[in-house]
Design a protein around this motif. Structure first.
Motif, PDB file in Angstrom:
ATOM      1  N   GLU A   1       0.818  -1.213   0.000  1.00 24.76           N
ATOM      2  CA  GLU A   1       0.000   0.000   0.000  1.00 24.76           C
ATOM      3  C   GLU A   1       0.854   1.266   0.000  1.00 24.76           C
ATOM      4  O   GLU A   1       0.403   2.314  -0.440  1.00 24.76           O
ATOM      5  CB  GLU A   1      -0.949   0.004   1.199  1.00 24.76           C
ATOM      6  N   SER A   2       2.079   1.173   0.519  1.00 23.47           N
ATOM      7  CA  SER A   2       2.944   2.354   0.583  1.00 23.47           C
ATOM      8  C   SER A   2       3.747   2.565  -0.700  1.00 23.47           C
ATOM      9  O   SER A   2       4.513   3.513  -0.787  1.00 23.47           O
ATOM     10  CB  SER A   2       3.893   2.247   1.778  1.00 23.47           C
TER      11      SER A   2
ATOM     12  N   THR B   1       4.086   3.331  -4.823  1.00 21.54           N
ATOM     13  CA  THR B   1       3.400   3.887  -5.988  1.00 21.54           C
ATOM     14  C   THR B   1       3.788   3.125  -7.248  1.00 21.54           C
ATOM     15  O   THR B   1       3.081   3.188  -8.238  1.00 21.54           O
ATOM     16  CB  THR B   1       3.738   5.379  -6.179  1.00 21.54           C
TER      17      THR B   1
ATOM     18  N   SER C   1       9.253   3.041  -5.629  1.00 26.50           N
ATOM     19  CA  SER C   1       8.870   4.411  -5.287  1.00 26.50           C
ATOM     20  C   SER C   1       7.759   4.351  -4.250  1.00 26.50           C
ATOM     21  O   SER C   1       6.769   3.648  -4.433  1.00 26.50           O
ATOM     22  CB  SER C   1       8.372   5.150  -6.522  1.00 26.50           C
ATOM     23  N   THR C   2       7.940   5.110  -3.165  1.00 24.17           N
ATOM     24  CA  THR C   2       6.946   5.091  -2.095  1.00 24.17           C
ATOM     25  C   THR C   2       6.009   6.286  -2.210  1.00 24.17           C
ATOM     26  O   THR C   2       6.286   7.241  -2.933  1.00 24.17           O
ATOM     27  CB  THR C   2       7.631   5.114  -0.714  1.00 24.17           C
ATOM     28  N   THR C   3       4.921   6.244  -1.459  1.00 22.18           N
ATOM     29  CA  THR C   3       3.964   7.352  -1.462  1.00 22.18           C
ATOM     30  C   THR C   3       4.556   8.594  -0.817  1.00 22.18           C
ATOM     31  O   THR C   3       4.073   9.698  -1.056  1.00 22.18           O
ATOM     32  CB  THR C   3       2.679   6.950  -0.714  1.00 22.18           C
ATOM     33  N   GLU C   4       5.617   8.433  -0.009  1.00 22.84           N
ATOM     34  CA  GLU C   4       6.282   9.576   0.624  1.00 22.84           C
ATOM     35  C   GLU C   4       7.275  10.247  -0.315  1.00 22.84           C
ATOM     36  O   GLU C   4       7.904  11.244   0.043  1.00 22.84           O
ATOM     37  CB  GLU C   4       7.017   9.117   1.886  1.00 22.84           C
TER      38      GLU C   4
END
Length: 156
Positions: free
Chosen positions: A103-104, A106, A119-122
């Protein structure tokens, strides 16, 4: 000329097996995948350790520090890895680690050096050690479709 012995009860004149396609069994999806350096690399570490013995034993007490080199190589072979399962990606690099839930993320990106980055959501990018672009279909399978299979997109 010698004859090949036959198995008891076997008839060579018997009909050939049917040519119908065998029933295809569904492929079993593994629970997790580990991407790491092949264990055969330990042979190179063993060779370096063997070459270090003469230097370490003839250089006095400080010569034993030469054995730190094969130990560092052993660490570099055994420690870094990427583990992928249905819930997360666990990344272990030489000096740290990180666990990323699906879920974290992208997406996954491929660099010019053919390395895979998550690549993370942050907004952070995490390099996945020992994962190559050819491994993405397997990651897609284990992730239960959370990461799209790029080879399936190429066919369409």
């Amino acid at each position: 000329m010698s004859e090949t012995p036959q198995e008891p009860g076997r008839d060579d004149a018997a009909e050939p097996e049917s040519t119908e396609p065998a029933e295809q069994q569904p492929t079993e999806i593994p629970e997790s995948l580990n991407f790491r350096v092949p264990r055969v690399s330990l042979l190179a570490v063993l060779a370096v350790a063997a070459c270090a013995v003469p230097l370490a034993t003839t250089s006095g007490p400080l010569g034993l520090l030469v054995f730190l080199i094969p130990l560092a190589l052993l660490w570099a072979v055994l420690w870094p890895r990427t583990t992928v399962d249905a819930e997360r990606i666990a990344v272990r690099s030489l000096f740290g680690g990180r666990t990323l839930s699906w879920e974290s993320l992208t997406g996954l990106a491929i660099t010019k050096q053919s390395k895979v980055r998550a690549s993370t959501t942050e907004g952070a990018e995490v390099t996945l050690p020992h994962v190559r672009p050819r491994d993405l279909p397997a990651i897609s399978l284990v992730s239960r479709g959370r990461v799209p299979d790029p080879s399936a997109q190429d066919e369409g």
